[in-house]
Design an enzyme around this catalytic site. Structure first.
Site, mmCIF file in Angstrom:
data_model
loop_
_atom_site.group_PDB
_atom_site.id
_atom_site.type_symbol
_atom_site.label_atom_id
_atom_site.label_comp_id
_atom_site.label_asym_id
_atom_site.label_seq_id
_atom_site.Cartn_x
_atom_site.Cartn_y
_atom_site.Cartn_z
ATOM 1 N N ASN A 30 0.798 -1.241 0.000
ATOM 2 C CA ASN A 30 0.000 0.000 0.000
ATOM 3 C C ASN A 30 0.829 1.289 0.000
ATOM 4 O OD1 ASN A 30 0.701 -0.439 2.667
ATOM 5 N ND2 ASN A 30 -1.202 0.378 3.497
ATOM 6 N N HIS A 72 8.889 -8.391 -0.572
ATOM 7 C CA HIS A 72 7.819 -7.409 -0.763
ATOM 8 C C HIS A 72 6.543 -8.135 -1.202
ATOM 9 C CE1 HIS A 72 6.442 -3.419 -0.758
ATOM 10 N NE2 HIS A 72 7.515 -2.815 -1.232
ATOM 11 N N ALA A 73 5.432 -7.411 -1.168
ATOM 12 C CA ALA A 73 4.174 -7.987 -1.638
ATOM 13 C C ALA A 73 4.329 -8.383 -3.113
ATOM 14 C CB ALA A 73 3.046 -6.975 -1.474
ATOM 15 N N SER A 74 3.643 -9.451 -3.493
ATOM 16 C CA SER A 74 3.857 -10.034 -4.824
ATOM 17 C C SER A 74 3.376 -9.141 -5.964
ATOM 18 C CB SER A 74 3.158 -11.393 -4.902
ATOM 19 O OG SER A 74 3.755 -12.291 -3.999
ATOM 20 N N GLY A 94 1.704 -5.689 7.570
ATOM 21 C CA GLY A 94 0.688 -6.373 6.770
ATOM 22 C C GLY A 94 -0.514 -6.732 7.608
ATOM 23 N N SER A 95 -1.214 -7.756 7.165
ATOM 24 C CA SER A 95 -2.481 -8.120 7.796
ATOM 25 C C SER A 95 -2.249 -8.939 9.075
ATOM 26 C CB SER A 95 -3.300 -8.946 6.809
ATOM 27 O OG SER A 95 -2.564 -10.118 6.490
ATOM 28 N N GLU A 126 3.727 -4.747 12.420
ATOM 29 C CA GLU A 126 2.868 -3.582 12.154
ATOM 30 C C GLU A 126 1.669 -4.104 11.387
ATOM 31 O OE1 GLU A 126 3.228 -0.674 13.225
ATOM 32 O OE2 GLU A 126 5.352 -0.320 13.602
ATOM 33 N N LEU A 127 0.539 -4.235 12.057
ATOM 34 C CA LEU A 127 -0.589 -4.937 11.433
ATOM 35 C C LEU A 127 -1.742 -3.985 11.126
ATOM 36 C CD1 LEU A 127 -0.289 -8.148 13.650
ATOM 37 C CD2 LEU A 127 0.890 -7.578 11.520
ATOM 38 N N CYS A 135 -3.256 1.713 6.637
ATOM 39 C CA CYS A 135 -3.502 1.095 7.948
ATOM 40 C C CYS A 135 -4.007 2.137 8.938
ATOM 41 C CB CYS A 135 -2.237 0.434 8.459
ATOM 42 S SG CYS A 135 -0.827 1.543 8.487
ATOM 43 N N GLU A 172 -11.550 -4.455 9.741
ATOM 44 C CA GLU A 172 -10.931 -3.356 9.006
ATOM 45 C C GLU A 172 -11.507 -3.337 7.584
ATOM 46 O OE1 GLU A 172 -6.769 -4.063 8.093
ATOM 47 O OE2 GLU A 172 -6.404 -1.910 7.893
HETATM 48 P P1 NAP Z 1 -0.875 -9.022 3.592
HETATM 49 O O1 NAP Z 1 -1.705 -9.842 2.703
HETATM 50 O O2 NAP Z 1 -0.696 -9.452 4.991
HETATM 51 O O3 NAP Z 1 0.556 -8.917 2.871
HETATM 52 C C1 NAP Z 1 1.629 -8.240 3.469
HETATM 53 C C2 NAP Z 1 2.907 -9.009 3.194
HETATM 54 O O4 NAP Z 1 2.850 -10.254 3.892
HETATM 55 C C3 NAP Z 1 3.093 -9.361 1.729
HETATM 56 O O5 NAP Z 1 4.461 -9.312 1.427
HETATM 57 C C4 NAP Z 1 2.568 -10.769 1.657
HETATM 58 O O6 NAP Z 1 3.110 -11.507 0.581
HETATM 59 C C5 NAP Z 1 3.022 -11.328 2.979
HETATM 60 N N1 NAP Z 1 2.216 -12.436 3.480
HETATM 61 C C6 NAP Z 1 0.885 -12.611 3.371
HETATM 62 N N2 NAP Z 1 0.512 -13.749 3.993
HETATM 63 C C7 NAP Z 1 1.640 -14.281 4.514
HETATM 64 C C8 NAP Z 1 1.906 -15.472 5.251
HETATM 65 N N3 NAP Z 1 0.932 -16.314 5.596
HETATM 66 N N4 NAP Z 1 3.181 -15.739 5.610
HETATM 67 C C9 NAP Z 1 4.168 -14.893 5.278
HETATM 68 N N5 NAP Z 1 3.978 -13.763 4.560
HETATM 69 C C10 NAP Z 1 2.730 -13.449 4.201
HETATM 70 O O7 NAP Z 1 -1.375 -7.535 3.672
HETATM 71 P P2 NAP Z 1 -1.710 -6.557 2.473
HETATM 72 O O8 NAP Z 1 -3.009 -6.948 1.910
HETATM 73 O O9 NAP Z 1 -0.562 -6.457 1.544
HETATM 74 O O10 NAP Z 1 -1.790 -5.168 3.254
HETATM 75 C C11 NAP Z 1 -2.929 -4.766 3.906
HETATM 76 C C12 NAP Z 1 -2.839 -4.985 5.394
HETATM 77 O O11 NAP Z 1 -1.629 -4.448 5.913
HETATM 78 C C13 NAP Z 1 -3.934 -4.224 6.105
HETATM 79 O O12 NAP Z 1 -4.423 -4.999 7.153
HETATM 80 C C14 NAP Z 1 -3.234 -2.986 6.631
HETATM 81 O O13 NAP Z 1 -3.868 -2.356 7.687
HETATM 82 C C15 NAP Z 1 -1.910 -3.564 7.000
HETATM 83 N N6 NAP Z 1 -0.911 -2.503 7.092
HETATM 84 C C16 NAP Z 1 -0.404 -2.171 8.326
HETATM 85 C C17 NAP Z 1 0.494 -1.122 8.441
HETATM 86 C C18 NAP Z 1 1.068 -0.715 9.774
HETATM 87 O O14 NAP Z 1 2.032 0.046 9.788
HETATM 88 N N7 NAP Z 1 0.567 -1.166 10.906
HETATM 89 C C19 NAP Z 1 0.895 -0.429 7.301
HETATM 90 C C20 NAP Z 1 0.359 -0.797 6.078
HETATM 91 C C21 NAP Z 1 -0.532 -1.843 5.986
HETATM 92 P P3 NAP Z 1 2.246 -11.780 -0.771
HETATM 93 O O15 NAP Z 1 1.971 -10.470 -1.385
HETATM 94 O O16 NAP Z 1 3.158 -12.627 -1.562
HETATM 95 O O17 NAP Z 1 0.998 -12.472 -0.321
#
Ligand code: NAP
Length: 470
Positions: free
Chosen positions: A134, A158-160, A209-210, A231-232, A265, A362
């Site tokens: 994001n 990084h995200a894919s 991430g999530s 940081e979720l 986030c 969320e």
């Molecule tokens: P996401 O699906 O969790 O992906 C984030 C990263 O984690 C990606 O690189 C993803 O790789 C990887 N990932 C996903 N599932 C995984 C697993 N089971 N094991 C290891 N790695 C894994 O999140 P997103 O959709 O990109 O981002 C949105 C979320 O991030 C929202 O919930 C948002 O609030 C949160 N966020 C938090 C902050 C903060 O600072 N607290 C900042 C920004 C975003 P792939 O792309 O290869 O799946």
């Protein structure tokens, strides 16, 4: 998920990438281990020179890398350019302040029966950084700038959907002069994360991430006894009290909800409004949300571009449909336009109840939930009533309420009469299911340091009575 650039404004796949093989991953970790030895051996001043060079390169590359970010995840080109500028500023902040943040911290030697006693901050080694799409440059930079300045090295997964931005980052630090292996990009899917994190050469992990990804990383890091920062997600409350400047609150509410096409986030997501000003605030807020221009993210007049992915848009649609099915009212937006790409309009949903998914989940898109409350106590109860605790906003000109919100809101940050955002000067992070640990400021830099106690006596005899040996 395949590793590819798919333009969210068109739905077209622009470029695909082969994931790194086991051999490539192993070689990258090896370079990182060597890079760590090289980086920790040089002075902070030398690292600062490279970090400032990275800042200069970011500024020189700004328009091009911003275009790549827009193509990969749909944020407006204007927002992407601002993100690049923010990254350059953070790089300079850590270049300028790292020596102070890492300086030995003297303790009261007499109190611990020492001649000298102090704390020394030292790097841990290669840190795996799993990052989201994001803010594809900023999320990485806010980890990398302090980490590299402390002498750690970064392994980025990084995200894919943002592979070109990921590759740019590795190239950036290389061009800036950092030793080989200081920052490596791994083109891997999430299923390969375990393999990297269990490697004994990798010392720690950070994930933005999530919640789901956070739990997965936490399990591996916990089992391996490795330090982690998480940081979720968040569902930040935005509380509006009767004394607030309503026009300003409505203006900031609109930006806070729709920045980054609603995918931040720390976007304000739940708008909790005192009954005395509910109608007036709602009218102003809905008018502003309806007036936002949705369109081509490369167009300078666009406020809101597409969502980053088809499944992300589907999630948002399902959450709104669930609320409507259970009796919520849509005050604006709520219907996807009929065009290619993953568009969703700025939307306001009222009359939410705890039975609706939007109440507790969320919403990662430009959808605001409205809540009417009748007292300060009820506002705090609703604000704290989710599993999240990332950022929070309170709008009030009453000094007593300002103080109380600062204490009572269960979140990693409280912004009063302003939009929640991140600054290199201030710690950033969450509580509850929004994660743990902090990024930014000196706190963020020290998360990946060995906070080493050094105690120096004259000799065994001087330790004296009362000394405590671990
Ligand atoms: P996401 O699906 O969790 O992906 C984030 C990263 O984690 C990606 O690189 C993803 O790789 C990887 N990932 C996903 N599932 C995984 C697993 N089971 N094991 C290891 N790695 C894994 O999140 P997103 O959709 O990109 O981002 C949105 C979320 O991030 C929202 O919930 C948002 O609030 C949160 N966020 C938090 C902050 C903060 O600072 N607290 C900042 C920004 C975003 P792939 O792309 O290869 O799946």
């Amino acid at each position: 998920m395949s590793i590819a650039t798919v333009n969210p404004a068109t739905g077209q796949t622009e470029k695909t990438f082969d994931p790194h093989s086991d051999e490539q991953i192993d070689a990258a970790i090896g370079r990182a281990a060597d890079g760590h030895r090289a980086l920790r051996a040089v002075s902070v001043t030398e690292r600062a020179g490279w970090m400032k060079a990275a800042a200069d390169l970011l500024e020189a590359d700004r328009d091009d890398i911003a275009r790549t970010m827009t193509t990969e995840m749909g944020k407006t080109h204007a927002a992407a350019k601002a993100e690049v500028t923010k990254c350059a500023a953070a790089a300079r902040f850590y270049a300028d302040n790292a020596a102070d943040f890492l300086a030995d911290e003297p303790a009261d030697a007499g109190a611990v029966n020492a001649v000298r006693a102090f704390t020394r901050y030292q790097p841990l080694g290669p840190v795996l950084a799993v990052m989201p799409w994001n803010f594809p440059l900023w999320q990485v930079m806010r980890f990398a700038a302090p980490a590299l300045m402390a002498g750690n090295v970064g392994l980025l997964k990084h995200a894919s959907n943002v592979p070109q931005t990921a590759l740019y980052l590795a190239d950036l630090f290389h061009r800036a002069g950092f030793p080989t292996g200081s920052f490596e990009t791994l083109l891997i899917g999430s299923e390969q994360v375990e393999r990297v994190l269990t490697d004994r050469r990798v010392r720690a992990a950070t994930l933005t991430g999530s919640e789901t990804a956070g739990r997965a990383i936490a399990q591996i890091a916990g089992r391996e006894l490795k330090k982690m920062v998480l940081e979720l997600g968040g569902s930040d409350p935005f509380v509006v009290m009767p004394s607030a400047s309503l026009d300003r609150a409505a203006e900031v509410a609109t930006t806070a909800r729709c920045q980054n096409n609603g995918q931040s986030c720390i976007a304000a997501k739940r708008f909790i409004v005192h009954a005395d000003v509910y109608d007036e605030f709602t009218e102003a807020f809905v008018a502003r949300m309806s007036a936002l221009r949705v369109g081509d993210p490369m167009d300078a007049d666009t406020d809101v571009g597409p969502l980053a992915s088809e499944h992300g848009r589907a999630d948002v649609e399902e959450q709104v449909a669930d609320a409507v099915d259970r009796g919520a009212r849509v005050l604006c937006g709520g219907q996807r336009p009929d065009r290619p790409g993953w568009w969703y309009p700025p939307t306001v949903v009222a009359d939410l109840t705890p039975q609706m998914r939007m109440w507790s989940e969320e919403v990662f898109g430009p959808v605001a939930g409205l809540y009417r409350v009748s007292s300060y106590a009820e506002a705090v109860e609703v604000a704290n009533g989710t599993a999240f605790g990332l950022g929070s906003n309170a709008w009030t000109r009453d000094p007593d309420e300002q103080e109380r919100f600062a204490t009572d809101l269960d979140a990693g940050s409280v912004f009063v009469n302003g939009m929640t955002t991140s600054y290199p000067e201030l710690p950033f992070g969450g509580v509850k299911n929004s994660g743990h640990g902090r990024e930014l400021s000196a706190w963020g830099m020290r998360e990946f340091c060995n906070i080493k106690t050094v105690w120096v006596g004259e000799g065994a005899a001087t330790a004296g009575a009362g000394a405590h040996a671990e």
